[in-house]
Design an enzyme around this catalytic site. Structure first.
Site, short mmCIF file in Angstrom:
data_model
loop_
_atom_site.label_atom_id
_atom_site.label_comp_id
_atom_site.label_asym_id
_atom_site.label_seq_id
_atom_site.Cartn_x
_atom_site.Cartn_y
_atom_site.Cartn_z
N GLU A 129 31.77 -6.06 97.26
CA GLU A 129 33.22 -6.09 96.98
C GLU A 129 34.04 -6.05 98.26
O GLU A 129 35.05 -6.75 98.38
CB GLU A 129 33.59 -4.91 96.06
CG GLU A 129 32.97 -5.07 94.68
CD GLU A 129 33.05 -3.80 93.85
OE1 GLU A 129 32.59 -2.74 94.33
OE2 GLU A 129 33.58 -3.84 92.73
N GLY A 154 29.93 -1.84 96.15
CA GLY A 154 31.14 -1.84 96.96
C GLY A 154 30.99 -2.64 98.24
O GLY A 154 31.98 -3.13 98.79
N GLU A 162 25.80 -1.81 90.01
CA GLU A 162 26.38 -0.58 89.45
C GLU A 162 25.86 -0.27 88.05
O GLU A 162 25.68 0.88 87.67
CB GLU A 162 27.92 -0.69 89.41
CG GLU A 162 28.60 -0.64 90.76
CD GLU A 162 28.76 -2.00 91.44
OE1 GLU A 162 28.07 -2.97 91.03
OE2 GLU A 162 29.57 -2.09 92.38
N ALA A 212 29.38 1.78 97.47
CA ALA A 212 30.12 3.03 97.57
C ALA A 212 29.08 4.14 97.71
O ALA A 212 27.91 3.95 97.36
CB ALA A 212 30.98 3.22 96.32
N1 CAA Z 1 25.18 5.59 98.58
C1 CAA Z 1 24.65 6.64 99.22
N2 CAA Z 1 23.52 6.58 99.94
C2 CAA Z 1 22.87 5.40 99.96
C3 CAA Z 1 23.33 4.27 99.30
C4 CAA Z 1 24.55 4.39 98.58
N3 CAA Z 1 25.12 3.36 97.93
N4 CAA Z 1 22.47 3.25 99.50
C5 CAA Z 1 21.48 3.73 100.29
N5 CAA Z 1 21.72 5.04 100.55
C6 CAA Z 1 20.90 5.95 101.37
C7 CAA Z 1 19.65 6.37 100.62
O1 CAA Z 1 19.94 7.43 99.74
C8 CAA Z 1 18.76 6.76 101.77
O2 CAA Z 1 19.14 8.03 102.22
P1 CAA Z 1 18.02 9.20 102.44
O3 CAA Z 1 17.13 8.66 103.53
O4 CAA Z 1 18.83 10.39 102.83
O5 CAA Z 1 17.31 9.33 101.14
C9 CAA Z 1 19.12 5.76 102.85
O6 CAA Z 1 20.40 5.26 102.51
C10 CAA Z 1 18.17 4.58 102.92
O7 CAA Z 1 18.08 4.03 101.63
P2 CAA Z 1 16.69 3.69 100.90
O8 CAA Z 1 15.64 4.66 101.33
O9 CAA Z 1 16.96 3.60 99.44
O10 CAA Z 1 16.37 2.26 101.54
P3 CAA Z 1 15.50 1.08 100.91
O11 CAA Z 1 15.35 0.08 102.00
O12 CAA Z 1 14.28 1.63 100.25
O13 CAA Z 1 16.42 0.47 99.73
C11 CAA Z 1 18.49 -0.36 98.78
C12 CAA Z 1 17.62 -0.20 100.04
C13 CAA Z 1 17.80 -1.31 97.80
C14 CAA Z 1 19.82 -0.95 99.22
C15 CAA Z 1 18.69 1.03 98.10
O14 CAA Z 1 19.11 1.96 99.09
C16 CAA Z 1 19.71 1.02 97.00
O15 CAA Z 1 19.41 0.60 95.89
N6 CAA Z 1 20.94 1.55 97.28
C17 CAA Z 1 21.97 1.69 96.27
C18 CAA Z 1 22.60 0.35 95.92
C19 CAA Z 1 23.66 0.53 94.88
O16 CAA Z 1 23.39 0.89 93.73
N7 CAA Z 1 24.92 0.23 95.23
C20 CAA Z 1 26.05 0.36 94.33
C21 CAA Z 1 26.73 1.68 94.55
S1 CAA Z 1 27.98 2.00 93.34
C22 CAA Z 1 29.35 1.17 93.89
O17 CAA Z 1 29.33 0.52 94.91
C23 CAA Z 1 30.59 1.31 93.02
C24 CAA Z 1 31.66 0.31 93.35
O18 CAA Z 1 31.81 -0.73 92.73
C25 CAA Z 1 32.62 0.55 94.41
#
Ligand code: CAA
Length: 258
Positions: free
Chosen positions: A112, A109, A132, A65
């Site tokens: 999911e 998400g 999460e 998400a």
């Molecule tokens: N939401 C918003 N933006 C996101 C995102 C997310 N879930 N995941 C990645 N992005 C964005 C980053 O902020 C970044 O944007 P900027 O360049 O503007 O900073 C861009 O995508 C590229 O991401 P990274 O620079 O972080 O890329 P990476 O290759 O270094 O890392 C990754 C990849 C490990 C997937 C890392 O992006 C990450 O940890 N993302 C979040 C994963 C996460 O926690 N997901 C769960 C979300 S909560 C949820 O989903 C609730 C639910 O149950 C519905």
């Protein structure tokens, strides 16, 4: 309809939806989810389409998400808009089979979303996780409920409690994905698999999907009763007659979806 965050194509009788928000690794913002719902509704209503592929990019199916969109929401915001449920469930109410073709990250998400589909084909670089807990929340689109049903309690609990990410091989061993294909073949293989389903009898495919899903919603006795009744119902279709007659006549069946 013009979409901002997804691409929509059809390949004969297969609909393909590609999540296309590369700068955010396909993070599932509200508008993207709304677009997926709208495209799915169109495909569900389109008689030419018999099965659907939902996919992302080589780097990310979806990284979750949209954290930036979520970060400042209050309890009352998320409660009143029924955040995460609202809009996402279209995947689970679609009667046509949906294959998730997952390459790269399927996190939070994203995992999911994939689990809401009927089955998951994974590229060899796929990574699945429910991280999460590491950002101070819990899965909110079925992760605590569907993941244990796919992989069992122990692995699901470890993933949800630690945020550990599993690779494609572990996901296949655990039963989360149906099989792994090389990254460069993922989309073609998913479309080929969907086309195979789309060529079959539509009402029988609907019935089969409904019956398998019943296994996750009811007791064994009730599920078996449901299967028996729906199995009997297939004998009321023209396609059952055609399928069995074609077998006896050593020819390919021509289903007319009736
Ligand atoms: N939401 C918003 N933006 C996101 C995102 C997310 N879930 N995941 C990645 N992005 C964005 C980053 O902020 C970044 O944007 P900027 O360049 O503007 O900073 C861009 O995508 C590229 O991401 P990274 O620079 O972080 O890329 P990476 O290759 O270094 O890392 C990754 C990849 C490990 C997937 C890392 O992006 C990450 O940890 N993302 C979040 C994963 C996460 O926690 N997901 C769960 C979300 S909560 C949820 O989903 C609730 C639910 O149950 C519905």
């Amino acid at each position: 309809m013009a979409y901002e965050h997804i691409l929509v194509e059809t390949h004969d009788n297969v609909g393909v939806i590609t999540l296309n928000r590369p700068k955010a690794l396909n993070a599932l913002c509200t508008d993207l989810v709304r677009e997926v719902g709208s495209a799915l509704n169109d495909m569900e209503a389109n008689n030419e389409i018999g099965a659907i592929v939902l996919t992302g990019s080589e780097k990310a199916f979806a990284a979750g998400a949209d954290i930036k969109e979520m970060a400042d929401k209050s309890y009352m915001d998320v409660y009143l808009e029924d955040f995460i449920t609202n809009g996402w469930e279209v995947i689970t109410t679609c009667r046509k089979p949906i294959i998730a073709a997952v390459a790269g990250y399927a996190l939070g998400g994203g995992c999911e979303f994939a689990m809401m589909c009927d089955f998951i084909l994974a590229a060899d670089n796929a990574k699945f996780g429910q991280p999460e807990i590491t950002i101070g929340t819990i899965p909110g689109a079925g992760g605590t409920q569907r993941l244990p049903r796919y992989v069992g309690k122990s692995k699901a609990m470890e993933m949800v409690l630690t945020g550990r990410i599993m690779d494609a091989e572990e996901a296949e061993r655990a039963g989360l994905v149906s099989r792994i294909v090389p990254l460069e073949e993922l989309k073609d293989e998913a479309i080929k698999t969907a086309a195979k389903i789309a060529d079959l009898s539509r009402p029988i495919v609907f019935t089969a999907k409904e019956s398998v899903n019943r296994a996750y919603e009811t007791t064994l006795a009730e599920g078996l009763r449901f299967e028996r009744r729906t199995f009997h119902a297939t004998f009321a279709t023209e396609d059952q007659k055609e399928g069995m007659q074609a077998f006896a006549e050593k020819r390919s069946p021509k289903f007319n979806h009736r």
